[in-house]
Design a protein around this motif. Structure first.
Motif, mmCIF file in Angstrom:
data_model
loop_
_atom_site.group_PDB
_atom_site.id
_atom_site.type_symbol
_atom_site.label_atom_id
_atom_site.label_comp_id
_atom_site.label_asym_id
_atom_site.label_seq_id
_atom_site.Cartn_x
_atom_site.Cartn_y
_atom_site.Cartn_z
ATOM 1 N N ASP A 32 0.747 -1.535 -0.026
ATOM 2 C CA ASP A 32 0.037 0.100 -0.514
ATOM 3 C C ASP A 32 0.774 1.524 0.274
ATOM 4 O OD1 ASP A 32 -2.605 -1.828 0.080
ATOM 5 O OD2 ASP A 32 -2.734 -1.253 2.195
ATOM 6 N N ILE A 33 2.332 1.197 0.313
ATOM 7 C CA ILE A 33 3.262 2.502 0.612
ATOM 8 C C ILE A 33 4.112 2.326 -0.389
ATOM 9 C CG2 ILE A 33 2.174 2.741 3.172
ATOM 10 C CD1 ILE A 33 5.107 1.549 3.513
ATOM 11 N N MET A 34 3.908 1.787 -1.317
ATOM 12 C CA MET A 34 5.281 1.425 -2.351
ATOM 13 C C MET A 34 4.908 2.203 -3.618
ATOM 14 S SD MET A 34 7.531 -0.612 -1.851
ATOM 15 C CE MET A 34 7.013 0.206 -0.482
ATOM 16 N N TYR A 35 3.898 2.691 -4.167
ATOM 17 C CA TYR A 35 3.569 3.861 -4.955
ATOM 18 C C TYR A 35 3.691 5.143 -4.854
ATOM 19 C CZ TYR A 35 1.355 5.794 -9.215
ATOM 20 O OH TYR A 35 1.378 7.418 -9.841
ATOM 21 N N PRO A 36 3.217 5.527 -3.601
ATOM 22 C CA PRO A 36 3.761 6.705 -3.218
ATOM 23 C C PRO A 36 4.629 7.416 -2.982
ATOM 24 C CG PRO A 36 1.771 5.960 -1.278
ATOM 25 C CD PRO A 36 2.517 4.661 -2.846
ATOM 26 N N PHE A 37 5.582 5.936 -2.036
ATOM 27 C CA PHE A 37 7.297 6.537 -2.124
ATOM 28 C C PHE A 37 7.746 6.590 -4.035
ATOM 29 C CE2 PHE A 37 7.343 4.948 2.319
ATOM 30 C CZ PHE A 37 8.420 5.887 3.530
ATOM 31 N N LEU A 38 8.084 5.583 -4.180
ATOM 32 C CA LEU A 38 8.350 5.995 -5.717
ATOM 33 C C LEU A 38 7.953 7.181 -6.581
ATOM 34 C CD1 LEU A 38 8.409 2.187 -6.770
ATOM 35 C CD2 LEU A 38 9.622 3.462 -6.899
ATOM 36 N N MET A 39 6.052 7.845 -5.705
ATOM 37 C CA MET A 39 6.475 9.241 -6.749
ATOM 38 C C MET A 39 6.972 10.322 -6.019
ATOM 39 S SD MET A 39 4.376 8.184 -9.413
ATOM 40 C CE MET A 39 6.058 6.425 -9.534
ATOM 41 N N LYS A 40 8.231 10.085 -5.214
ATOM 42 C CA LYS A 40 8.169 11.067 -4.532
ATOM 43 C C LYS A 40 9.642 11.357 -5.512
ATOM 44 C CE LYS A 40 7.236 10.138 0.147
ATOM 45 N NZ LYS A 40 7.747 9.842 1.470
ATOM 46 N N GLU A 41 10.364 12.632 -6.138
ATOM 47 C CA GLU A 41 11.306 12.937 -6.436
ATOM 48 C C GLU A 41 12.788 12.517 -6.179
ATOM 49 O OE1 GLU A 41 13.517 17.409 -7.221
ATOM 50 O OE2 GLU A 41 11.157 17.172 -7.103
ATOM 51 N N GLN A 42 12.694 12.339 -4.744
ATOM 52 C CA GLN A 42 14.055 11.577 -4.259
ATOM 53 C C GLN A 42 14.325 10.416 -4.956
ATOM 54 O OE1 GLN A 42 14.215 10.793 -0.653
ATOM 55 N NE2 GLN A 42 15.377 9.761 -0.302
ATOM 56 N N PHE A 43 12.743 9.426 -5.606
ATOM 57 C CA PHE A 43 13.007 8.380 -6.003
ATOM 58 C C PHE A 43 12.557 7.597 -7.482
ATOM 59 C CE2 PHE A 43 12.392 7.571 -1.953
ATOM 60 C CZ PHE A 43 13.303 6.772 -2.009
ATOM 61 N N SER A 44 12.140 9.465 -7.932
ATOM 62 C CA SER A 44 11.459 9.135 -9.321
ATOM 63 C C SER A 44 10.977 10.299 -9.861
ATOM 64 C CB SER A 44 10.589 8.759 -9.974
ATOM 65 O OG SER A 44 9.120 8.696 -9.438
ATOM 66 N N ILE A 45 11.593 10.744 -11.827
ATOM 67 C CA ILE A 45 11.804 12.084 -11.777
ATOM 68 C C ILE A 45 10.644 11.994 -13.112
ATOM 69 C CG2 ILE A 45 13.621 12.815 -11.042
ATOM 70 C CD1 ILE A 45 14.768 12.337 -13.517
ATOM 71 N N LYS A 46 9.986 13.316 -13.506
ATOM 72 C CA LYS A 46 8.969 12.748 -14.737
ATOM 73 C C LYS A 46 10.307 13.339 -16.377
ATOM 74 C CE LYS A 46 5.206 14.674 -15.003
ATOM 75 N NZ LYS A 46 3.936 14.830 -15.492
ATOM 76 N N GLY A 47 10.092 11.632 -16.919
ATOM 77 C CA GLY A 47 11.500 11.569 -18.134
ATOM 78 C C GLY A 47 10.518 12.544 -19.307
ATOM 79 N N SER A 48 11.194 12.022 -20.039
ATOM 80 C CA SER A 48 10.221 12.190 -21.480
ATOM 81 C C SER A 48 8.684 12.425 -21.613
ATOM 82 C CB SER A 48 11.026 11.504 -23.333
ATOM 83 O OG SER A 48 11.372 10.094 -22.811
#
Length: 135
Positions: free
Chosen positions: A65-81
């Motif tokens: 339940d908490i994986m997606y919100p973590f991965l959407m943080k700027e620390q873990f992912s950035i907007k790509g092309s």
């Protein structure tokens, strides 16, 4: 938020793609990862503030339940092309540790499963990497 500890393989393995490792290099990486596995899993669980129950299905449900919100943080992912998301180095390490945790969950639940070195064609994602398999 504190920094997530980046997974860094042995220096001599950084120069090659994993699919090009020799058997000796694949074994070196495997041994290195297995020696750090418990520490990385504990860091991962501490980072997401989850105390393991017993490495059973309840643990996986608890963290799913908490994986997606973590991965959407700027620390873990950035907007790509094209508006896609790309993992950062911390994001890759986070997912790597999640994989170690899930592997251990499966191993503890299924006695015939163990860690091994992935074998197969160069196109196989698990080639020369720790994978779980039936004995």
């Amino acid at each position: 938020m504190k920094e997530y500890k980046i997974f860094v393989p042995p220096t001599n393995l950084l120069e090659k793609k994993k699919e090009d490792y020799s058997k000796k290099e694949a074994k070196q990486l495997f041994d290195f990862i297995m020696s750090q596995k418990d520490e990385r899993i504990n860091f991962f669980l501490d980072f997401i503030n989850v105390k393991p129950i017993s490495y059973l299905a309840d643990d996986l449900i608890k963290i799913s339940d908490i994986m997606y919100p973590f991965l959407m943080k700027e620390q873990f992912s950035i907007k790509g092309s094209r508006s896609t998301m790309e993992l950062t180095n911390q994001g890759h390490s986070f997912c790597f540790d999640l994989g170690l945790f899930i592997g251990e969950l499966i191993i503890k639940s299924m006695p015939d499963v163990k860690w091994d070195i992935g074998k197969g064609p160069k196109s196989y994602q698990g080639r020369n990497m720790p994978v779980i398999k039936n004995e």
